[in-house]
Design an enzyme around this catalytic site. Sequence first.
Site, PDB file in Angstrom:
ATOM      1  N   ASP A  41       4.890   3.074  -4.282  1.00 45.57           N
ATOM      2  CA  ASP A  41       3.845   2.077  -4.015  1.00 45.57           C
ATOM      3  C   ASP A  41       4.497   0.851  -3.395  1.00 45.57           C
ATOM      4  O   ASP A  41       4.480   0.666  -2.182  1.00 45.57           O
ATOM      5  CB  ASP A  41       3.090   1.727  -5.296  1.00 45.57           C
ATOM      6  CG  ASP A  41       1.967   0.722  -5.056  1.00 45.57           C
ATOM      7  OD1 ASP A  41       1.777   0.284  -3.895  1.00 45.57           O
ATOM      8  OD2 ASP A  41       1.266   0.363  -6.014  1.00 45.57           O
ATOM      9  N   ASP A 100       1.624   4.082 -14.017  1.00 41.02           N
ATOM     10  CA  ASP A 100       2.091   3.111 -13.028  1.00 41.02           C
ATOM     11  C   ASP A 100       2.832   2.002 -13.752  1.00 41.02           C
ATOM     12  O   ASP A 100       2.227   1.178 -14.434  1.00 41.02           O
ATOM     13  CB  ASP A 100       0.907   2.544 -12.244  1.00 41.02           C
ATOM     14  CG  ASP A 100       1.342   1.645 -11.100  1.00 41.02           C
ATOM     15  OD1 ASP A 100       2.555   1.428 -10.936  1.00 41.02           O
ATOM     16  OD2 ASP A 100       0.466   1.160 -10.357  1.00 41.02           O
ATOM     17  N   GLU A 129       4.121   6.456 -10.930  1.00 45.39           N
ATOM     18  CA  GLU A 129       4.020   5.634  -9.719  1.00 45.39           C
ATOM     19  C   GLU A 129       4.950   4.439  -9.824  1.00 45.39           C
ATOM     20  O   GLU A 129       4.902   3.680 -10.789  1.00 45.39           O
ATOM     21  CB  GLU A 129       2.571   5.163  -9.530  1.00 45.39           C
ATOM     22  CG  GLU A 129       2.340   4.395  -8.246  1.00 45.39           C
ATOM     23  CD  GLU A 129       0.880   4.009  -8.052  1.00 45.39           C
ATOM     24  OE1 GLU A 129       0.635   2.999  -7.366  1.00 45.39           O
ATOM     25  OE2 GLU A 129      -0.007   4.705  -8.589  1.00 45.39           O
ATOM     26  N   LYS A 163      -1.605   1.317   0.626  1.00 40.32           N
ATOM     27  CA  LYS A 163      -2.602   0.279   0.374  1.00 40.32           C
ATOM     28  C   LYS A 163      -3.029  -0.313   1.721  1.00 40.32           C
ATOM     29  O   LYS A 163      -2.188  -0.832   2.469  1.00 40.32           O
ATOM     30  CB  LYS A 163      -2.024  -0.830  -0.518  1.00 40.32           C
ATOM     31  CG  LYS A 163      -1.501  -0.359  -1.877  1.00 40.32           C
ATOM     32  CD  LYS A 163      -2.634  -0.026  -2.822  1.00 40.32           C
ATOM     33  CE  LYS A 163      -2.128   0.383  -4.198  1.00 40.32           C
ATOM     34  NZ  LYS A 163      -1.416  -0.696  -4.919  1.00 40.32           N
ATOM     35  N   LYS A 166      -1.529   1.547 -16.721  1.00 45.41           N
ATOM     36  CA  LYS A 166      -0.537   0.550 -16.344  1.00 45.41           C
ATOM     37  C   LYS A 166       0.419   0.329 -17.525  1.00 45.41           C
ATOM     38  O   LYS A 166      -0.017   0.066 -18.654  1.00 45.41           O
ATOM     39  CB  LYS A 166      -1.220  -0.771 -15.987  1.00 45.41           C
ATOM     40  CG  LYS A 166      -2.083  -0.711 -14.731  1.00 45.41           C
ATOM     41  CD  LYS A 166      -1.239  -0.672 -13.475  1.00 45.41           C
ATOM     42  CE  LYS A 166      -2.082  -0.853 -12.216  1.00 45.41           C
ATOM     43  NZ  LYS A 166      -1.265  -0.897 -11.000  1.00 45.41           N
TER      44      LYS A 166
END
EC number: 5.1.1.-
Length: 336
Positions: A228, A177, A203, A250, A153
């Site tokens: 995403d 991400d 991402e 998701k 992240k």
Amino acid sequence: MQIQLKKYTLSLKHTFSISRESHDFQDSLVTCLSLNGETGFGEATANPYYKITVESMMQEIKKIEKEIISFNFTTPELFYQFLVDKGLTNFAICALDLAAHDLYGKLQGKTLYSLWNTNIEKYPTTNYTIGIASIDEMVAKMKEKPWPIYKIKLGTDKDVAIVKELRKHTNAIFRIDANCAWSPEETIHNAPILKDLGVEFLEQPLKADNWEGMEKVMHHSILPIIADESCIVESDVEKCGLHFSGINIKLTKCGGLTPALRMIKKGKELGLKVMVGCMTESSVGISAIAQLLPQLDYVDMDGAMLLKEDIAQGVQITDNGSVVFSNLNGSGITLL
């Protein structure tokens, strides 16, 4: 059909930070649907970014509780459409849709992946997520959990330096991400540097609605870009086909397994790489994701691995990343 709602506060092993938030706990709603001696379990976690709480989901569901109890359950797809017609949020629908699929599989005496005619002999390995922290803390998290693929992240003013330092400590594949934190120019500039550092893809580097910027990135980034926050529901998939290399679905955001199966099919028709991700669910939600594994190119199903203590048994992920499927039917879930 009987219904029961359970609220859990899941404690995380470490503070989990992304570009826009940090937390040590994850609130989660588990739904239990029972019929003919079998019980199916579903889950959806709360999310401040989408203004969803466990209490708000429970209120939605309780408003139609009597109709759920009297619903003539035959298939998860018909139950899903009933929930959509009632106007529930996708988060609440997900919690019920996952339970409906688990229940349906148990009633049929089959696992979901076998009902879908898929073979679990081959499937992608989940990444393990390293949240934003000091470099020393991020290194320590990697050393605590040696893993073949890490999702890193990012979204700080020293992102490339972080990746350079992490690379000194592992040969694992990296996935980045940025959770909407970068600009198009920053993404294009960072991509070749990160590729040389063993990054597989980026991402959602840009804000979810920056379609013009994402088109520019798509044409100039040396690394694949996975959607995403820009790919939430079924109608987003086709638009993403023009702006991304792949999509991260998701279950909680799209409304469960029923729409996710259609999104996977559409993504593949468009030539997109298909990933399913988690939102720090327990083994209830993770076991549902696992049923999709044979259909996926990538997967992020480490949610239960990030918890101090799980609330359910189902799919297990071993230390080398392989998956041990439950011997139960449906999604293979039992609550502890």
